[in-house]
Design a protein around this motif. Sequence first.
Motif, PDB file in Angstrom:
ATOM      1  N   MET A   1       0.804  -1.100   0.021  1.00 34.38           N
ATOM      2  CA  MET A   1       0.191  -0.241  -0.039  1.00 34.38           C
ATOM      3  C   MET A   1       0.901   1.370  -0.215  1.00 34.38           C
ATOM      4  N   GLU A   2       2.126   1.537   1.051  1.00 36.00           N
ATOM      5  CA  GLU A   2       2.776   2.504   1.194  1.00 36.00           C
ATOM      6  C   GLU A   2       3.223   2.903  -0.229  1.00 36.00           C
ATOM      7  N   ASP A   3       3.913   1.683  -1.076  1.00 30.30           N
ATOM      8  CA  ASP A   3       4.008   1.899  -2.319  1.00 30.30           C
ATOM      9  C   ASP A   3       3.278   2.676  -3.048  1.00 30.30           C
ATOM     10  N   ARG A   4       2.264   1.987  -3.360  1.00 28.09           N
ATOM     11  CA  ARG A   4       1.699   2.926  -4.306  1.00 28.09           C
ATOM     12  C   ARG A   4       1.723   3.764  -4.335  1.00 28.09           C
ATOM     13  N   LEU A   5       0.766   4.127  -3.126  1.00 26.53           N
ATOM     14  CA  LEU A   5       0.575   5.700  -2.656  1.00 26.53           C
ATOM     15  C   LEU A   5       1.698   6.532  -2.702  1.00 26.53           C
ATOM     16  N   ARG A   6       2.797   6.551  -2.437  1.00 30.22           N
ATOM     17  CA  ARG A   6       4.006   7.452  -2.833  1.00 30.22           C
ATOM     18  C   ARG A   6       3.953   7.688  -4.198  1.00 30.22           C
ATOM     19  N   LYS A   7       4.592   6.832  -5.161  1.00 30.34           N
ATOM     20  CA  LYS A   7       3.755   6.041  -6.273  1.00 30.34           C
ATOM     21  C   LYS A   7       3.228   7.549  -7.519  1.00 30.34           C
ATOM     22  N   GLU A   8       1.666   8.052  -6.184  1.00 36.57           N
ATOM     23  CA  GLU A   8       0.973   8.777  -6.876  1.00 36.57           C
ATOM     24  C   GLU A   8       1.035   9.773  -6.418  1.00 36.57           C
ATOM     25  N   GLY A   9       2.097  10.310  -6.002  1.00 39.99           N
ATOM     26  CA  GLY A   9       2.718  11.621  -5.129  1.00 39.99           C
ATOM     27  C   GLY A   9       2.413  11.661  -4.092  1.00 39.99           C
ATOM     28  N   ILE A  10       1.646  10.641  -3.499  1.00 39.82           N
ATOM     29  CA  ILE A  10       1.376  11.071  -1.621  1.00 39.82           C
ATOM     30  C   ILE A  10       2.783  10.090  -0.950  1.00 39.82           C
ATOM     31  N   GLU A  11       2.699  11.497   0.568  1.00 45.19           N
ATOM     32  CA  GLU A  11       3.813  11.873   1.192  1.00 45.19           C
ATOM     33  C   GLU A  11       3.800  10.512   1.630  1.00 45.19           C
ATOM     34  N   VAL A  12       4.537   9.510   2.375  1.00 48.41           N
ATOM     35  CA  VAL A  12       3.965   8.179   2.910  1.00 48.41           C
ATOM     36  C   VAL A  12       4.925   8.302   4.284  1.00 48.41           C
ATOM     37  N   ARG A  13       5.248   8.282   5.128  1.00 45.91           N
ATOM     38  CA  ARG A  13       5.710   7.951   6.921  1.00 45.91           C
ATOM     39  C   ARG A  13       5.401   7.243   7.978  1.00 45.91           C
ATOM     40  N   ALA A  14       5.886   6.079   7.564  1.00 49.96           N
ATOM     41  CA  ALA A  14       6.032   5.060   9.045  1.00 49.96           C
ATOM     42  C   ALA A  14       4.259   4.895   9.230  1.00 49.96           C
ATOM     43  N   ASN A  15       4.046   4.415   7.847  1.00 45.05           N
ATOM     44  CA  ASN A  15       2.038   4.024   7.682  1.00 45.05           C
ATOM     45  C   ASN A  15       1.300   4.823   8.157  1.00 45.05           C
ATOM     46  N   ARG A  16       1.688   6.429   7.969  1.00 44.22           N
ATOM     47  CA  ARG A  16       1.020   7.288   8.016  1.00 44.22           C
ATOM     48  C   ARG A  16       1.352   8.058   7.005  1.00 44.22           C
ATOM     49  N   ILE A  17       0.144   8.830   6.515  1.00 50.62           N
ATOM     50  CA  ILE A  17      -0.366  10.312   5.335  1.00 50.62           C
ATOM     51  C   ILE A  17       0.380  11.150   5.902  1.00 50.62           C
ATOM     52  N   VAL A  18       1.876  11.631   5.481  1.00 50.41           N
ATOM     53  CA  VAL A  18       1.433  13.055   5.786  1.00 50.41           C
ATOM     54  C   VAL A  18       0.572  14.469   6.233  1.00 50.41           C
ATOM     55  N   ASN A  19       0.773  14.474   4.567  1.00 51.38           N
ATOM     56  CA  ASN A  19      -0.300  15.891   4.041  1.00 51.38           C
ATOM     57  C   ASN A  19      -1.832  15.076   3.604  1.00 51.38           C
ATOM     58  N   PHE A  20      -1.843  14.690   4.521  1.00 50.80           N
ATOM     59  CA  PHE A  20      -3.256  13.749   4.761  1.00 50.80           C
ATOM     60  C   PHE A  20      -4.146  14.046   4.111  1.00 50.80           C
ATOM     61  N   LYS A  21      -4.704  16.044   5.048  1.00 54.23           N
ATOM     62  CA  LYS A  21      -5.377  16.840   5.049  1.00 54.23           C
ATOM     63  C   LYS A  21      -5.012  16.740   3.284  1.00 54.23           C
ATOM     64  N   SER A  22      -4.134  17.819   3.036  1.00 48.15           N
ATOM     65  CA  SER A  22      -4.560  18.031   1.414  1.00 48.15           C
ATOM     66  C   SER A  22      -4.676  16.798   0.673  1.00 48.15           C
ATOM     67  N   VAL A  23      -4.547  16.194   0.665  1.00 49.87           N
ATOM     68  CA  VAL A  23      -4.684  14.733  -0.197  1.00 49.87           C
ATOM     69  C   VAL A  23      -6.352  14.322   0.046  1.00 49.87           C
ATOM     70  N   PHE A  24      -6.821  14.783   1.298  1.00 46.29           N
ATOM     71  CA  PHE A  24      -8.428  14.249   1.553  1.00 46.29           C
ATOM     72  C   PHE A  24      -9.557  14.107   0.164  1.00 46.29           C
ATOM     73  N   TRP A  25     -10.382  13.051   0.497  1.00 47.34           N
ATOM     74  CA  TRP A  25     -11.121  13.691  -0.957  1.00 47.34           C
ATOM     75  C   TRP A  25     -12.399  13.234  -0.729  1.00 47.34           C
ATOM     76  N   ASP A  26     -13.609  14.278  -0.021  1.00 48.47           N
ATOM     77  CA  ASP A  26     -14.592  13.336   0.896  1.00 48.47           C
ATOM     78  C   ASP A  26     -15.442  13.528  -0.314  1.00 48.47           C
ATOM     79  N   PRO A  27     -15.960  11.726  -0.850  1.00 49.79           N
ATOM     80  CA  PRO A  27     -17.885  11.990  -1.793  1.00 49.79           C
ATOM     81  C   PRO A  27     -18.291  12.798  -2.025  1.00 49.79           C
ATOM     82  N   SER A  28     -18.833  12.756  -0.675  1.00 51.90           N
ATOM     83  CA  SER A  28     -20.375  13.233  -0.181  1.00 51.90           C
ATOM     84  C   SER A  28     -20.225  15.042  -0.577  1.00 51.90           C
ATOM     85  N   LEU A  29     -18.529  15.415  -0.823  1.00 47.16           N
ATOM     86  CA  LEU A  29     -18.747  16.880  -1.067  1.00 47.16           C
ATOM     87  C   LEU A  29     -18.233  17.106  -2.381  1.00 47.16           C
ATOM     88  N   GLU A  30     -17.662  16.357  -3.187  1.00 41.72           N
ATOM     89  CA  GLU A  30     -16.688  16.561  -3.791  1.00 41.72           C
ATOM     90  C   GLU A  30     -17.605  15.408  -4.952  1.00 41.72           C
TER      91      GLU A  30
END
Length: 107
Positions: A77-106
């Motif tokens: 999972m971690e590698d696949r996310l990094r491959k999409e440009g998402i910062e992952v560190r210690a099994n946790r997304i660093v810029n989580f708020k920035s990349v968050f996508w809410d279905p009921s909102l967007e």
Amino acid sequence: MPESNSFFNDVYEVVRLIPPGRVTSYGAIARYLGSKNARVVGWAMNGANAADVPAHRVVNSVGILTGAQAFDPDNNMEDRLRKEGIEVRANRIVNFKSVFWDPSLEL
DNA sequence: ACCATGACGGTGT
DNA sequence: GACACCGCCATGG
């Protein structure tokens, strides 16, 4: 395939709509589908591993890759996310708020 | 119908 | 921010 004609199918459909480089949470999907239980979404993702669903884009509300254990070691999972440009560190997304996508909102 | 399980979430400390 | 609790509901035995 018990997932057919089921709540799981709706979950898969939403997950497939998540744009690359973005992630969402189990609770967000649950709310979008009218369910109040995020656990069921996670349960559905357990089977999504075999289906053609980008399950790696679904994390918990804190941004932790709780489902990483369900992925294959070479397809983790971690590698696949990094491959999409998402910062992952210690099994946790660093810029989580920035990349968050809410279905009921967007959606 | 009952019970246990689970890739979770919100609140309080 | 970390940790402990409790509530949530779909599935399977």
